[in-house]
Write an enzyme that holds these catalytic residues in place. Structure first.
Site, short mmCIF file in Angstrom:
data_model
loop_
_atom_site.label_atom_id
_atom_site.label_comp_id
_atom_site.label_asym_id
_atom_site.label_seq_id
_atom_site.Cartn_x
_atom_site.Cartn_y
_atom_site.Cartn_z
N GLU A 91 3.14 5.48 2.59
CA GLU A 91 3.44 5.74 1.17
C GLU A 91 2.92 7.10 0.70
O GLU A 91 3.50 7.70 -0.18
CB GLU A 91 2.97 4.61 0.26
CG GLU A 91 1.50 4.46 0.06
CD GLU A 91 1.14 3.30 -0.86
OE1 GLU A 91 1.85 3.04 -1.84
OE2 GLU A 91 0.11 2.65 -0.60
N HIS A 150 7.98 -7.98 22.91
CA HIS A 150 9.21 -8.73 22.62
C HIS A 150 10.29 -7.82 22.05
O HIS A 150 11.21 -8.29 21.39
CB HIS A 150 8.91 -9.90 21.70
CG HIS A 150 8.01 -10.90 22.33
ND1 HIS A 150 8.42 -11.77 23.32
CD2 HIS A 150 6.68 -11.13 22.17
CE1 HIS A 150 7.39 -12.50 23.72
NE2 HIS A 150 6.33 -12.12 23.04
N CYS A 175 8.12 3.43 -16.18
CA CYS A 175 8.13 4.14 -17.46
C CYS A 175 6.82 3.90 -18.21
O CYS A 175 6.23 2.83 -18.13
CB CYS A 175 9.27 3.62 -18.33
SG CYS A 175 10.87 3.76 -17.55
N ARG A 209 1.45 6.40 -13.43
CA ARG A 209 2.36 5.27 -13.24
C ARG A 209 3.61 5.65 -12.46
O ARG A 209 4.30 4.78 -11.94
CB ARG A 209 2.78 4.70 -14.61
CG ARG A 209 1.64 4.10 -15.39
CD ARG A 209 2.03 3.89 -16.83
NE ARG A 209 3.09 2.91 -16.99
CZ ARG A 209 2.90 1.60 -17.13
NH1 ARG A 209 1.68 1.13 -17.12
NH2 ARG A 209 3.90 0.79 -17.29
N TRP A 262 11.00 6.62 -15.47
CA TRP A 262 11.20 6.42 -14.03
C TRP A 262 12.64 5.94 -13.92
O TRP A 262 12.97 4.83 -14.33
CB TRP A 262 10.21 5.37 -13.54
CG TRP A 262 10.04 5.27 -12.07
CD1 TRP A 262 9.30 6.10 -11.27
CD2 TRP A 262 10.58 4.27 -11.20
NE1 TRP A 262 9.35 5.67 -9.97
CE2 TRP A 262 10.12 4.56 -9.90
CE3 TRP A 262 11.40 3.15 -11.39
CZ2 TRP A 262 10.46 3.78 -8.80
CZ3 TRP A 262 11.73 2.39 -10.30
CH2 TRP A 262 11.26 2.69 -9.01
N ASN A 322 10.94 0.69 -21.86
CA ASN A 322 10.51 0.42 -20.49
C ASN A 322 11.16 -0.90 -20.10
O ASN A 322 11.05 -1.88 -20.83
CB ASN A 322 8.98 0.31 -20.44
CG ASN A 322 8.47 -0.11 -19.07
OD1 ASN A 322 9.19 -0.09 -18.10
ND2 ASN A 322 7.20 -0.50 -19.02
N GLY A 323 11.86 -0.92 -18.95
CA GLY A 323 12.49 -2.15 -18.50
C GLY A 323 13.97 -1.94 -18.25
O GLY A 323 14.43 -0.80 -18.10
N GLU A 354 -1.71 -3.15 6.08
CA GLU A 354 -2.19 -2.36 4.95
C GLU A 354 -2.42 -0.89 5.37
O GLU A 354 -2.05 0.04 4.64
CB GLU A 354 -3.46 -2.99 4.38
CG GLU A 354 -4.13 -2.24 3.24
CD GLU A 354 -3.27 -2.02 2.02
OE1 GLU A 354 -2.16 -2.58 1.93
OE2 GLU A 354 -3.69 -1.24 1.14
N LYS A 357 -0.46 2.29 3.76
CA LYS A 357 -1.20 3.41 3.16
C LYS A 357 -0.67 4.72 3.70
O LYS A 357 -0.39 5.66 2.96
CB LYS A 357 -2.67 3.32 3.54
CG LYS A 357 -3.74 2.75 2.71
CD LYS A 357 -3.79 2.70 1.27
CE LYS A 357 -2.63 2.18 0.56
NZ LYS A 357 -2.71 0.94 -0.15
N LYS A 396 3.17 3.28 -10.00
CA LYS A 396 1.92 2.53 -9.85
C LYS A 396 2.14 1.05 -10.13
O LYS A 396 1.58 0.19 -9.48
CB LYS A 396 0.87 3.11 -10.80
CG LYS A 396 -0.47 2.40 -10.77
CD LYS A 396 -1.16 2.58 -9.42
CE LYS A 396 -2.49 1.85 -9.31
NZ LYS A 396 -2.91 1.70 -7.91
O1 M6R Z 1 -0.24 -4.07 -9.29
P1 M6R Z 1 0.07 -4.90 -8.10
O2 M6R Z 1 -1.16 -5.18 -7.27
O3 M6R Z 1 0.81 -6.16 -8.41
O4 M6R Z 1 1.03 -4.00 -7.22
C1 M6R Z 1 1.61 -4.47 -6.05
C2 M6R Z 1 2.21 -3.36 -5.24
O5 M6R Z 1 3.20 -2.69 -5.96
C3 M6R Z 1 1.14 -2.34 -4.80
O6 M6R Z 1 0.12 -2.94 -4.07
C4 M6R Z 1 1.79 -1.23 -3.95
O7 M6R Z 1 2.22 -1.76 -2.73
C5 M6R Z 1 0.81 -0.08 -3.74
N1 M6R Z 1 1.49 1.16 -3.93
C6 M6R Z 1 0.22 -0.02 -2.39
O8 M6R Z 1 -0.67 1.03 -2.26
#
Ligand code: M6R
Length: 608
Positions: free
Chosen positions: A488, A504, A2, A27, A75, A101-102, A481, A485, A603
């Site tokens: 997502e 395995h 949010c 966000r 959100w 927010n929360g 990673e 990428k 985000k």
């Molecule tokens: O803001 P942060 O680095 O703490 O966020 C951590 C994860 O939420 C963030 O890296 C998330 O996995 C990304 N969407 C990856 O691209």
């Protein structure tokens, strides 16, 4: 997550609030709303879907008069993303509007109590209880109503409150979750982050948990939980509004990939003076480093992947045992931690709820804490004993790119600095490593330049339904990673596997339909990777190899090839991720995905 914006001044509030919401869109959200106080009543408009829908319903805000208001992007957590569940929420007689927010953990009990008192709820949200409590406790004293309401709430919340009977006055409250005040001339603001405010003011105040603020056009006053006025420092935001705009790129993600050479340079260069690394800003002395007998690096998502890379590099250079652990696991583990443990918390946003909770848990057990954070003044930065800021600038795309590579840069800096302070490096190796660090910005650029053909590879491979990323050691960390990428932003299922683990169990999934991305950037493990490539090829899989520029051996093994420039082996994970970021980007683009705002993702994950 949010996003919240509040404005009070002399200009029409709604267009300013909508502009703030647009800047918070990155966000992640699924509905939006705005409320303004005008002539003793609150006017409110809400819309499911995008801020553009809300703008359409309000003629870009022009349809709402009034110079004081609050706005929100939601959100969904409690209740579907409908108009009704969107924020703001009004109290029973429309006296108060609230954005939140929360998560209010005791909302069910509060709702039952309020319903028993005859109040009919309109939405399924936890937030609506706040609006009703405000009206219940209002006896003409706005601040007291806000404080009494906040005292009833359990959980994590940031609130923005507007009252029909209090012209020009706003309150906001912070109890876990980001909240920033913006100080203007004859107008003041609050927001979830500086991106929403930077077009209007660069003077901000970072709120701490348990604080509330009162805003009028002329004045901002901050109070502690008991209602006592407190003094707060005013910070000056150094980046400008262009930094948070696309600058001609089709997507923020591509812009941010291209910004990596500069971001890595800004993170590394100012910390090297006369050939020496200076990390005095961490607050850690050589004596304190010498007392550390274990390091735990924690974070979520990509920040965790950076932690895994950091583990390899710090252990190798400093010879201190290092654990890399997901913050969501660490917070609930009975970990062995004491005053000789250093916790390194890694986070781009500095607001990730699990990382904050893991820090609190470890610090309560005596751990020293160093934060590697991008957002200045964020919760994690303020909670930690010392901070090493990554200097990536604002990162808008949900998929992190420059946020991640600058985290690697900061971890490398720390590893070399710490190793030198502990006497683990001779002079020659130290200066070799310092040169290796200084080379990283141009190597990041080289990684971009070497892989411009990746868009054609994406045309070939974008139709995959499942694929695997394999690698060993640091290449395995980079594989995790690269896989995240891709999944997502393109919604293609992919798995990262330690290459030696395939046989395995997972190799059962390999067949002629499968694409395997094989990371072969560790010279000492190259032959091992060749064996793994041959295993998957024997089952009919196609292979996209990632190898060091100039290494011709990969051509004999892979169907297609990506390149990473040669560099100090310990730092290879940084340039190496760039071709995988580009691959994910172009595959998602081929598939017509919403690259900057992927479905279901936010985000900054400020709730558990
Ligand atoms: O803001 P942060 O680095 O703490 O966020 C951590 C994860 O939420 C963030 O890296 C998330 O996995 C990304 N969407 C990856 O691209």
């Amino acid at each position: 997550m949010c996003g919240i914006v509040g404005f009070t001044g002399t200009a029409q509030a709604a267009p300013i609030l909508l502009d703030g919401l647009r800047r918070l869109e990155y966000r992640g959200y699924d509905s939006a709303g705005v409320a303004v106080a005008d002539a003793g009543r609150i006017e409110m408009v809400k819309a499911s879907g995008s801020v553009a829908n809300l703008a359409g319903k309000t003629s870009d805000g022009a349809a709402l008069s009034g110079t004081c208001g609050i706005a929100h992007t939601r959100w969904a957590t409690h209740g579907a993303p409908t108009d009704t569940n969107a924020h703001p929420h009004l109290s029973e007689h429309g006296l108060f509007a609230v954005v939140h927010n929360g998560i209010i953990e005791n909302f069910a009990a509060l709702r039952a109590e309020l319903e028993a008192g005859g109040i009919a709820f309109r939405s399924e949200t936890d937030t609506e209880v706040v609006a009703h409590l405000l009206e219940k406790y209002y006896d003409g004293d706005f601040k007291r109503a806000v404080m009494r309401t906040a005292a009833r709430l359990e959980g994590s919340y940031v609130l923005g409150v507007l009252c029909a009977r209090e012209p020009g006055r706003l309150f906001c409250v912070k109890e876990a979750g980001p909240l920033i005040l913006g100080l203007g001339v004859g107008e003041n603001y609050f927001a979830s982050d500086v991106t929403a405010l930077v077009a209007r003011t660069k003077n901000v105040v970072y709120m701490d948990d348990g604080e509330l603020a009162e805003l009028t056009p002329e004045r901002v006053t901050v109070y502690d939980r008991t209602g006592r006025e407190i003094a707060k420092d005013v910070s000056h935001v150094v980046w400008n509004v262009e930094a948070a705009e696309k600058g001609g790129y089709e997507h923020f993600m591509l812009k941010e990939i291209m910004e990596q050479p500069r971001a890595v340079k800004s993170t590394i260069e100012p910390r090297i003076r006369g050939g020496e690394i200076d990390l005095g800003e961490t607050g850690l002395t050589a004596g304190e480093l010498g007392d550390i007998d274990k390091i735990i690096i924690t974070g979520c998502g990509s920040a965790y992947h950076a932690a895994v890379v950091g583990k390899y590099v710090i252990e190798s250079l400093c010879r201190i045992p290092v654990e890399a652990e997901l913050a969501s696991e660490l917070r609930y583990r009975d970990a062995i931690i004491d005053g000789r443990t250093l916790l390194i918390a890694v986070s781009q946003s500095g607001e990730t709820a699990d990382t904050i909770a893991a820090m609190r848990e470890c610090m309560a057990r005596g751990a020293k804490c160093l934060a590697i954070v991008n957002v200045v003044g964020s919760t994690i930065a303020r909670l930690a004993g010392g901070v090493l800021y990554t200097r990536a600038g604002p990162e808008i795309a949900v998929a992190t790119t420059k946020g991640y590579t600058t985290q690697l840069a900061a971890l490398y800096l720390f590893a070399v600095w710490c190793a030198e302070k502990l006497g683990r490096l001779d002079e020659a190796r130290y200066s070799e490593l310092v040169s290796g660090l200084r080379a990283l910005p141009s190597l990041a650029q080289r990684a971009i330049d070497l892989n411009l053909h990746v868009r054609y590879l994406a045309e070939r491979w974008h139709g995959q339904e499942n694929l695997f990323f394999i690698g060993r050691n640091m290449d395995y960390a980079a594989a995790m990673e690269g896989s995240l990428k891709l999944k997502e932003i393109s919604y293609i299922h992919s798995e990262a596997y330690a290459a030696g683990e395939l046989k395995h169990g997972t190799i059962a999934l390999i067949d002629e339909k499968r694409l395997v991305v094989a990371l072969c950037c560790q010279e000492r493990l190259f032959d091992k990777m060749v064996s793994n490539i041959q295993e998957v090829k024997a089952r009919g899989a196609k292979v996209l190899g990632l190898a060091i520029e100039g290494d011709r051996r990969i051509f004999a093994e892979a169907d297609d090839v990506l390149y990473s420039p040669g560099c100090e082996q310990l730092f290879a994970a940084l340039p190496e991720i760039i071709p995988l970021q580009l691959f994910a980007y172009y595959v998602a683009r081929e598939n017509g995905c919403a690259i900057d705002k992927p479905r279901n993702l936010a985000k900054s994950v400020t709730v558990e």
